[in-house]
Scaffold this motif. Sequence first.
Motif, PDB file in Angstrom:
ATOM      1  N   ILE A  11       0.837  -1.208   0.000  1.00 37.69           N
ATOM      2  CA  ILE A  11       0.000   0.000   0.000  1.00 37.69           C
ATOM      3  C   ILE A  11       0.872   1.257   0.000  1.00 37.69           C
ATOM      4  CG2 ILE A  11      -1.654   1.331   1.364  1.00 37.69           C
ATOM      5  CD1 ILE A  11      -2.792  -1.348   2.342  1.00 37.69           C
ATOM      6  N   THR A  12       1.886   1.273   0.854  1.00 36.57           N
ATOM      7  CA  THR A  12       2.748   2.451   0.963  1.00 36.57           C
ATOM      8  C   THR A  12       3.531   2.699  -0.313  1.00 36.57           C
ATOM      9  OG1 THR A  12       2.983   2.040   3.340  1.00 36.57           O
ATOM     10  CG2 THR A  12       4.571   3.529   2.328  1.00 36.57           C
ATOM     11  N   LYS A  46       1.296   4.010  -3.112  1.00 38.06           N
ATOM     12  CA  LYS A  46       0.962   5.434  -2.996  1.00 38.06           C
ATOM     13  C   LYS A  46       2.143   6.321  -3.341  1.00 38.06           C
ATOM     14  CE  LYS A  46      -2.738   4.997   0.429  1.00 38.06           C
ATOM     15  NZ  LYS A  46      -3.202   5.348   1.808  1.00 38.06           N
ATOM     16  N   ILE A  79       2.985   7.140  -7.109  1.00 35.59           N
ATOM     17  CA  ILE A  79       2.037   7.946  -7.886  1.00 35.59           C
ATOM     18  C   ILE A  79       2.451   9.418  -7.793  1.00 35.59           C
ATOM     19  CG2 ILE A  79      -0.364   8.658  -8.163  1.00 35.59           C
ATOM     20  CD1 ILE A  79      -1.178   6.026  -6.862  1.00 35.59           C
TER      21      ILE A  79
END
Length: 451
Positions: free
Chosen positions: A169-170, A173, A176
């Motif tokens: 998840i980290t 993110k 992006i």
Amino acid sequence: MHGGLPDTATRAGFGWLGIMRIGVVQAAIGALVMLATTVLNRIMVVEMSLAAAIPAGLVAWHYGVQLARPLWGHGSDKGRARTPWIVGGLGVLAAGGLLATQATLMMGDNFPLALALAILAYALIGAGVGAGGTSALALLASGVAPERRAAAAAVTWIMMVGGIVASAITVGKLLIPYSPARLIEVAGGLAAVMVLAVVLATFRLERQAGHFRDEDESAPAPDFRAAIREIWAEAPARRFTIFIFVSMIAFSMQDLILEPFAGLIFGMAPGESTKTVGQFHQGGILIGMILAGIGGSAFSGKRPDGLRPWVVGGCLASGLGLGGLGLAAVSGPPWPLEMNLMVLGLGNGIFAVASIGAMMGLAGAGETTREGVRMGVWGASQAIAFGLGGLLGAVGLDFARAALGEVGAAFQLVFAVEAGAFLLAAALAVRATGGAAMRAGLAKREREQFA
């Protein structure tokens, strides 16, 4: 412990905080491997437009390198200290991840050189996982009281899964918007944070370990060939090696085909299939791990073969879940797919934690060999089976579709083979996780404690 009653600290071994600190090591391994097997895999296939066989082959190569796990485990046995091997292994793993990232970004400009660097990088990744992971599990096996082993396995494996999820998840993110420069920065930051976390987690950790071995710690570890001969000569250890191989093939065959199954048979879009499989299958695995960790420690942790019902039950539940998916393959959307995936995940989670707990118990049952080389043997068996299982599942599905001419029948055949493998694993587990050697090992520990 030698010549008298052991003191309280020695008897207790690692407490829950110590177990969680080893879990940090597992989480760091999961996070760093995720970068290579997920992020770089996607970049090679999508951004670089390379054949999917290239990253698949590199991932298989990193599993192949882990066949040397017994050597690294034996090295940590001889060194009488696990921490240098854990920290060193994580350092090698982090370096391999950074080199793999650089090699991936070079593939569009100089493919032959980039591929050579990638082969070296994934070898370092496999070596780092093998050295660090084997030593961490050996430290857990030797330092945790028998009644806590199932719960300890649950905690560390849940933390490993959590490390994979959190880092995915980290990293997602932070990438992006995507650019090669940003990928290098994120990979470098991830490597630095994980290595620092492992250094802090293992600082003076071995001082808290208990003494739950069958031999005097001051006795020299046997040479590698003698250790391997002793392990293979022991029927329980040999059976457990075969059990690990068969069960991990069954466990990993489903990995690459569950999402295609949801899309082809149930008509789910990519995002929907990812969400469904993740929520119900992975959620079931998490629940199964918790159940096995709590139940295995609370109700059967004090018996040397107490985890056997959990191992066998997890294998049977996994086989039941796969059998259900085989029926779903020919019935389609009316089938309760979400519930079926939950049953499969539940069985997988129970089997995984109970097997690791039993492995830790059997690791300390040797006459002269120690936990490192034993964990290495079983880790090597697990690694090669995991890589082989994923390949067999995907290739088997392609062959079945070509031979049968119908996608539903092809999925049904593959799921039936997987279910049969889990049933075979359950039969093997009956003898591999019980047996006279585990009971003899417990009796020997008790004699040494009160000598």
